[in-house]
Design a protein around this motif. Structure first.
Motif, PDB file in Angstrom:
ATOM      1  N   ALA A  58       0.821  -1.209   0.000  1.00 37.48           N
ATOM      2  CA  ALA A  58       0.000   0.000   0.000  1.00 37.48           C
ATOM      3  C   ALA A  58       0.860   1.267   0.000  1.00 37.48           C
ATOM      4  O   ALA A  58       0.581   2.228  -0.728  1.00 37.48           O
ATOM      5  N   ILE A  59       1.932   1.272   0.803  1.00 37.50           N
ATOM      6  CA  ILE A  59       2.781   2.463   0.903  1.00 37.50           C
ATOM      7  C   ILE A  59       3.442   2.786  -0.431  1.00 37.50           C
ATOM      8  O   ILE A  59       3.564   3.954  -0.819  1.00 37.50           O
ATOM      9  N   HIS A  60       3.835   1.734  -1.165  1.00 32.03           N
ATOM     10  CA  HIS A  60       4.538   1.955  -2.430  1.00 32.03           C
ATOM     11  C   HIS A  60       3.599   1.926  -3.632  1.00 32.03           C
ATOM     12  O   HIS A  60       4.053   1.958  -4.776  1.00 32.03           O
ATOM     13  N   ASP A  61       2.303   1.825  -3.338  1.00 30.40           N
ATOM     14  CA  ASP A  61       1.289   1.917  -4.393  1.00 30.40           C
ATOM     15  C   ASP A  61       1.570   0.920  -5.530  1.00 30.40           C
ATOM     16  O   ASP A  61       1.522   1.260  -6.718  1.00 30.40           O
ATOM     17  N   LEU A  62       1.840  -0.325  -5.147  1.00 27.73           N
ATOM     18  CA  LEU A  62       2.127  -1.366  -6.130  1.00 27.73           C
ATOM     19  C   LEU A  62       0.825  -1.971  -6.628  1.00 27.73           C
ATOM     20  O   LEU A  62      -0.082  -2.270  -5.837  1.00 27.73           O
ATOM     21  N   ASP A  63       0.725  -2.179  -7.917  1.00 34.74           N
ATOM     22  CA  ASP A  63      -0.478  -2.741  -8.524  1.00 34.74           C
ATOM     23  C   ASP A  63      -0.298  -4.241  -8.670  1.00 34.74           C
ATOM     24  O   ASP A  63       0.463  -4.727  -9.513  1.00 34.74           O
ATOM     25  N   ALA A  64      -0.994  -5.020  -7.833  1.00 32.70           N
ATOM     26  CA  ALA A  64      -0.821  -6.469  -7.815  1.00 32.70           C
ATOM     27  C   ALA A  64      -1.835  -7.208  -8.673  1.00 32.70           C
ATOM     28  O   ALA A  64      -1.757  -8.433  -8.791  1.00 32.70           O
ATOM     29  N   HIS A  65      -2.834  -6.536  -9.256  1.00 36.79           N
ATOM     30  CA  HIS A  65      -3.866  -7.196 -10.066  1.00 36.79           C
ATOM     31  C   HIS A  65      -4.474  -8.375  -9.295  1.00 36.79           C
ATOM     32  O   HIS A  65      -4.450  -9.518  -9.751  1.00 36.79           O
ATOM     33  N   LEU A  66      -5.019  -8.091  -8.134  1.00 37.92           N
ATOM     34  CA  LEU A  66      -5.448  -9.164  -7.233  1.00 37.92           C
ATOM     35  C   LEU A  66      -6.474 -10.093  -7.863  1.00 37.92           C
ATOM     36  O   LEU A  66      -6.333 -11.314  -7.833  1.00 37.92           O
ATOM     37  N   LEU A  67      -7.514  -9.540  -8.421  1.00 42.51           N
ATOM     38  CA  LEU A  67      -8.570 -10.396  -8.960  1.00 42.51           C
ATOM     39  C   LEU A  67      -8.064 -11.210 -10.146  1.00 42.51           C
ATOM     40  O   LEU A  67      -8.348 -12.406 -10.272  1.00 42.51           O
ATOM     41  N   GLY A  68      -7.290 -10.582 -11.007  1.00 39.68           N
ATOM     42  CA  GLY A  68      -6.775 -11.301 -12.158  1.00 39.68           C
ATOM     43  C   GLY A  68      -5.770 -12.368 -11.788  1.00 39.68           C
ATOM     44  O   GLY A  68      -5.524 -13.294 -12.568  1.00 39.68           O
ATOM     45  N   GLY A  69      -5.164 -12.251 -10.581  1.00 40.26           N
ATOM     46  CA  GLY A  69      -4.148 -13.216 -10.191  1.00 40.26           C
ATOM     47  C   GLY A  69      -4.671 -14.379  -9.373  1.00 40.26           C
ATOM     48  O   GLY A  69      -3.892 -15.253  -8.988  1.00 40.26           O
TER      49      GLY A  69
END
Length: 540
Positions: A428-439
């Protein structure tokens, strides 16, 4: 003032270790203070100015950057909680344990905070040698054997690293670590640095010290050796062979392949083990293979943009692996609550959906998608999750059989909770996009495949166990042969050699040539380091 604050994590452990020379109340107070000293590593993270600042440590410069920040956070959390656990668990050999613990902490702190070449190497050498005290703590025959193997392998790695350091310093002085990527260095020095730091990481075929050290080391020592200290090798790669370095893209394919091989090798050998901590040691070897994969992808991309993802991977593995090692000292088979405390970090390491492991794998896949290696390797990464799930299922079965009476220590619970939430906070702090649903599906199918394999293979007879350390037997045989050949050659110096086999004649010529080179740097420095290590070994 900021320089002194940055120096606290290095100086406080050394001063506290010195207190252990005194008996009585001073030593008792040191035991109370020692577990909390790693929290000083959080101080540099709070500094507004994270650039290097001069301190009165032989003129060295200390600071924080994108590579060291996650390791500082990991070391502060895991080292502190393991130390709190150690305070109640270590009853015998307290002075030996805590001195090794504190000097290792000082070395690790200097590794993480050093902003120049000399400071980094000083910390790295201190960490490597002090960790030996954690390995031989039990002073049993098995502990001495593991300590000797650790020291020999470590000194070989130190020699390689020292050679690379001297090569850099000879032409450029005590350079800032951030400028090494712009230096014109021969490729063989890069390879030496990579090989030397690979020893600490436990990368195949330099991994043999890990499965020998963990069964004999105390539980808290194993937690920091496997959860934190192995990451010093990763930082060494990032410092001396950073992404963006010249010819880095040529190194990447070899390292990528070696990382994948190490990941599957660690699982294959770990499945043939019967001891809890040995299984976890091979799991660490496997996970370090995946760290090497991400590092290779960063080299191939020639960019440091993936540094936050690498930090996420470091936090994920370090906290979860430390939690599993601490579990080995808490009778994980007694009751359902202990089973949950084992299952949570184990599932995270498999990359199960919505765990920190899924986030870490997402980072590797993002780096893979932007590389030239091809999207097909994503399937191989998925299979590595299947392999990890099989190994940790094996660990789970062994852990549930451990029902000895031991207390559940609060440090274990806090460490498991830290492993659950800290990587998410980093995301969250580094605003990383993990594509949770797609993964979710990408994280699910490897575990479904693992479950199918477990059901299919259930009931089959167990394969024979493999000795911990696997290749160490081969290395010892090879070393004995080399010593024998050298002895024969030394005995024949100055005599005619008509009856020698042609191979021995060639070896003799090579060693004569080598003898003439021993006075040149960096070889002279390597020998000094090696002799110092041997003196320490025999001074016990």
């Amino acid at each position: 003032m900021s320089g002194w604050l940055n120096a606290l994590p290095v100086m406080l452990p050394l001063l506290t270790a010195a207190v252990f020379a005194r008996r009585g109340r001073a030593r008792s107070l040191a035991v109370i203070i020692a577990p909390w000293l790693p929290l000083a590593l959080l101080v540099p993270l709070w500094q507004a100015d994270a650039s290097a600042a001069p301190v009165l440590l032989l003129g060295l410069r200390l600071g924080v950057d994108a590579f060291s920040a996650p390791l500082l956070l990991l070391s502060a959390l895991a080292w502190t909680l393991a130390g709190v656990f150690a305070r109640g668990a270590i009853r015998r050999g307290q002075m030996r344990f805590w001195v090794g613990w504190l000097v290792s902490l000082a070395g690790m702190s200097l590794v993480l905070l050093a902003a120049d070449l000399a400071g980094f190497y000083a910390g790295y050498a201190t960490l490597s040698l002090a960790s030996w005290l954690l390995v031989i703590h039990a002073r049993s025959d098995q502990a001495w054997h593991a300590g000797r193997v650790y020291l020999v392998i470590t000194l070989l790695g130190e020699m390689a690293v020292f050679a690379a350091v001297v090569a850099i310093a000879a032409g450029h002085g005590n350079v800032a670590l951030g400028s090494i990527d712009a230096l014109p260095l021969a490729d063989h020095w890069r390879w030496l640095a990579l090989a030397g730091f690979a020893v600490k990481m436990g990368v195949f075929p330099l991994h043999v010290w890990l499965p020998l050290a963990h069964p004999v080391a105390p539980v808290p020592s194993s937690a920091i050796l496997s959860g934190v200290i192995v990451k010093a090798g990763l930082l060494g790669w990032l410092r001396l062979v950073p992404p963006g370095i010249e010819h880095g893209i040529e190194l990447a394919p070899v390292l990528f392949g070696l990382g994948l091989f190490t990941a599957f090798f660690g699982v294959a050998v770990g499945l043939l083990q019967r001891q809890l901590k040995v299984v976890l040691a091979y799991s660490t070897i496997s996970q370090m293979g995946l760290v090497l994969v991400l590092y290779a992808l960063m080299l191939a991309g020639g960019s440091q943009e993936m540094a936050p993802w690498l930090g996420l991977l470091v936090l994920h593995h370090g906290l979860n692996k430390a939690a599993l090692f601490i579990a080995c000292g808490c009778a994980p088979g007694r009751g359902w609550l202990r089973g949950v405390l084992v299952a949570l970090p184990a599932l995270a390491l498999t990359g199960a959906p919505l765990t920190t492991g899924m986030l870490a794998k997402a980072g590797i896949k993002q780096a893979l998608a932007t590389s030239s290696f091809g999207a097909g390797w994503a399937t191989v990464l998925g299979l590595s999750s299947t392999a990890t799930a099989l190994l940790l299922w094996h660990f789970w079965r062994l852990a549930r059989a451990d029902r000895k009476y031991r207390h559940v220590r609060p440090a274990w619970v806090v460490l498991v909770l830290s492993a659950l939430f800290v990587p998410w906070a980093w995301l969250a702090i580094h605003d990383l996009d993990a594509h949770l649903l797609g993964g979710l599906w990408a994280a699910s199918w490897p575990l479904l495949l693992a479950a199918g394999l477990i059901a299919l293979l259930r009931g089959l007879p167990r394969p024979p166990a493999l000795p911990a350390g696997d290749l160490v037997i081969l290395y010892q045989s090879l070393a004995r042969y080399v010593v024998t050949v050298l002895g024969r050659i030394a005995g024949l110096q100055g005599r005619a050699l008509p009856n020698l086999h042609p191979v021995h004649v060639r070896l003799n010529a090579r060693f004569l040539d080598l003898e003439q080179r021993l006075t040149a740097l960096p070889v002279a420095g390597l020998l000094v380091l090696g002799i110092g290590g041997l003196l320490w070994l025999f001074a016990r």
